[in-house]
Design a protein around this motif. Structure first.
Motif, PDB file in Angstrom:
ATOM      1  N   GLU A   1       0.811  -1.231   0.000  1.00 46.51           N
ATOM      2  CA  GLU A   1       0.000   0.000   0.000  1.00 46.51           C
ATOM      3  C   GLU A   1       0.841   1.277   0.000  1.00 46.51           C
ATOM      4  O   GLU A   1       0.368   2.333   0.414  1.00 46.51           O
ATOM      5  CB  GLU A   1      -0.954   0.019   1.211  1.00 46.51           C
TER       6      GLU A   1
ATOM      7  N   ALA B   1      -1.758   2.160   6.816  1.00 42.25           N
ATOM      8  CA  ALA B   1      -2.869   1.734   7.668  1.00 42.25           C
ATOM      9  C   ALA B   1      -3.201   0.272   7.418  1.00 42.25           C
ATOM     10  O   ALA B   1      -3.253  -0.187   6.276  1.00 42.25           O
ATOM     11  CB  ALA B   1      -4.087   2.610   7.384  1.00 42.25           C
ATOM     12  N   GLY B   2      -3.398  -0.469   8.497  1.00 40.03           N
ATOM     13  CA  GLY B   2      -3.752  -1.871   8.385  1.00 40.03           C
ATOM     14  C   GLY B   2      -2.592  -2.798   8.104  1.00 40.03           C
ATOM     15  O   GLY B   2      -2.785  -4.008   7.973  1.00 40.03           O
TER      16      GLY B   2
ATOM     17  N   GLY C   1       2.458  10.517  11.528  1.00 43.48           N
ATOM     18  CA  GLY C   1       1.381   9.670  11.998  1.00 43.48           C
ATOM     19  C   GLY C   1       1.562   9.227  13.431  1.00 43.48           C
ATOM     20  O   GLY C   1       2.288   9.841  14.223  1.00 43.48           O
TER      21      GLY C   1
ATOM     22  N   ASP D   1      -6.584   3.754  13.726  1.00 37.85           N
ATOM     23  CA  ASP D   1      -7.358   4.807  13.057  1.00 37.85           C
ATOM     24  C   ASP D   1      -6.470   5.820  12.340  1.00 37.85           C
ATOM     25  O   ASP D   1      -6.923   6.915  12.001  1.00 37.85           O
ATOM     26  CB  ASP D   1      -8.255   5.525  14.067  1.00 37.85           C
ATOM     27  N   GLU D   2      -5.190   5.468  12.096  1.00 34.67           N
ATOM     28  CA  GLU D   2      -4.251   6.371  11.417  1.00 34.67           C
ATOM     29  C   GLU D   2      -4.323   6.103   9.916  1.00 34.67           C
ATOM     30  O   GLU D   2      -3.624   5.231   9.390  1.00 34.67           O
ATOM     31  CB  GLU D   2      -2.838   6.167  11.950  1.00 34.67           C
ATOM     32  N   ALA D   3      -5.165   6.860   9.221  1.00 39.16           N
ATOM     33  CA  ALA D   3      -5.462   6.571   7.812  1.00 39.16           C
ATOM     34  C   ALA D   3      -4.237   6.663   6.912  1.00 39.16           C
ATOM     35  O   ALA D   3      -4.138   5.935   5.915  1.00 39.16           O
ATOM     36  CB  ALA D   3      -6.554   7.517   7.314  1.00 39.16           C
ATOM     37  N   ASP D   4      -3.307   7.550   7.250  1.00 45.04           N
ATOM     38  CA  ASP D   4      -2.134   7.748   6.396  1.00 45.04           C
ATOM     39  C   ASP D   4      -0.928   6.930   6.851  1.00 45.04           C
ATOM     40  O   ASP D   4       0.176   7.119   6.346  1.00 45.04           O
ATOM     41  CB  ASP D   4      -1.765   9.227   6.353  1.00 45.04           C
TER      42      ASP D   4
END
Length: 289
Positions: free
Chosen positions: A149, A190-191, A211, A242-245
């Protein structure tokens, strides 16, 4: 493989250095906030030229190595040996001060973002008085591994067995075999997560600079260091849920020297008498000979 436990989480301290450059000092703001063999970690990041434009005019060093990593921006190195380094985004300078060096690091931009790090890596007593050395490492010489990603590992020093191929960083100091430093810029989206193997002989920490990092049951924001215990064989890096970036950290690991440290400003030796000698040598103009 087992994950190393987190032992400390510390905020970096705001300070100024050079001719007034504003920065965050993550290691070295107090003698007890060092991680052998690392003496200091400074992070600078600003798009306000007033925070960095005066730079770091000519100043001396003795007894250790400096590693400067530019993430964004443009800075020039010059020293009394005639070395010049044009540090652009992604580039590294590796300087062994040894017996003594006088250098300057000056921004080559009048506006825009200047962001990066300077690391002080200690030298063993037997190597502190070696001749000074300098190496300029451009961004395209830094080994990079892609993560899912859009994540990555940029390896500045050391070796990481990654998949079936070892990553070998180009930044090897003159006596890197002694402290065996591992320095990496790691971005995890993220993820996602990554486990970085670290030898049992090494102390390790990560500095969060983009982040938020998931650290066990805690979330660590940017501007903090995470210190790891020596039980376990990997460092686990993951973004907060919940850290999208995602999250970005600078990982430092090295084999401790376990030697006494005497420091006065830019001089790092083993005894007060050696510091006094460094001051006399600088005053008499022979420190950098």
């Amino acid at each position: 493989m087992s994950t190393r436990p987190i032992t400390r989480i510390l905020p970096a301290q705001a300070t100024q250095d050079g001719a007034g450059v504003r920065l965050l000092r993550a290691l070295g703001y107090q003698p007890q906030v060092r991680m052998d063999p690392f003496l200091m970690l400074d992070a600078f990041s600003s798009d306000d030229p007033d925070d960095y434009i005066a730079g770091f005019p000519a100043h001396p060093h003795r007894g250790f190595e400096t590693i400067t990593y530019i993430v964004d921006g443009h800075m020039r190195h010059r020293d009394h040996l005639g070395n010049e380094g044009d540090l652009k985004a992604g580039g590294v300078q590796w300087m062994t001060a040894g017996h003594g060096i006088i250098h300057e690091e000056m921004p080559q931009q009048e506006n825009g973002l200047l962001r990066g790090f300077q690391i002080w890596l200690n030298l063993p007593a037997t190597e502190k008085m070696q001749p000074a050395h300098y190496r300029d490492i451009p961004a395209d010489a830094i080994t990079t591994a892609e993560l899912p990603e859009g994540g990555f590992i940029k390896l500045i020093a050391g070796t990481i067995p990654w998949a079936t191929c070892p990553l070998k960083g180009p930044g090897q100091g003159v006596v890197a075999s002694v402290t065996q430093p591992l320095i990496a810029d790691i971005r995890v989206m993220a993820g996602q997560s990554v486990d970085i193997p670290v030898p049992a002989t090494h102390q390790a920490l990560s500095y969060v600079f983009e982040g938020r990092l998931e650290a066990g049951d805690q979330v660590v924001p940017s501007g903090h260091t995470v210190w790891y215990g020596q039980d376990g064989d990997v460092i686990h890096i993951a973004a907060a849920p919940d850290e999208a970036d995602g999250v970005r950290v600078l990982l430092l690991a090295g084999k401790p020297l376990n030697e006494p440290i005497a420091q006065y400003g830019p001089f790092v030796m083993n005894t007060p008498a050696e510091i006094e000698q460094a001051l006399r040598d600088y005053r008499d103009g022979v420190l950098a000979q």
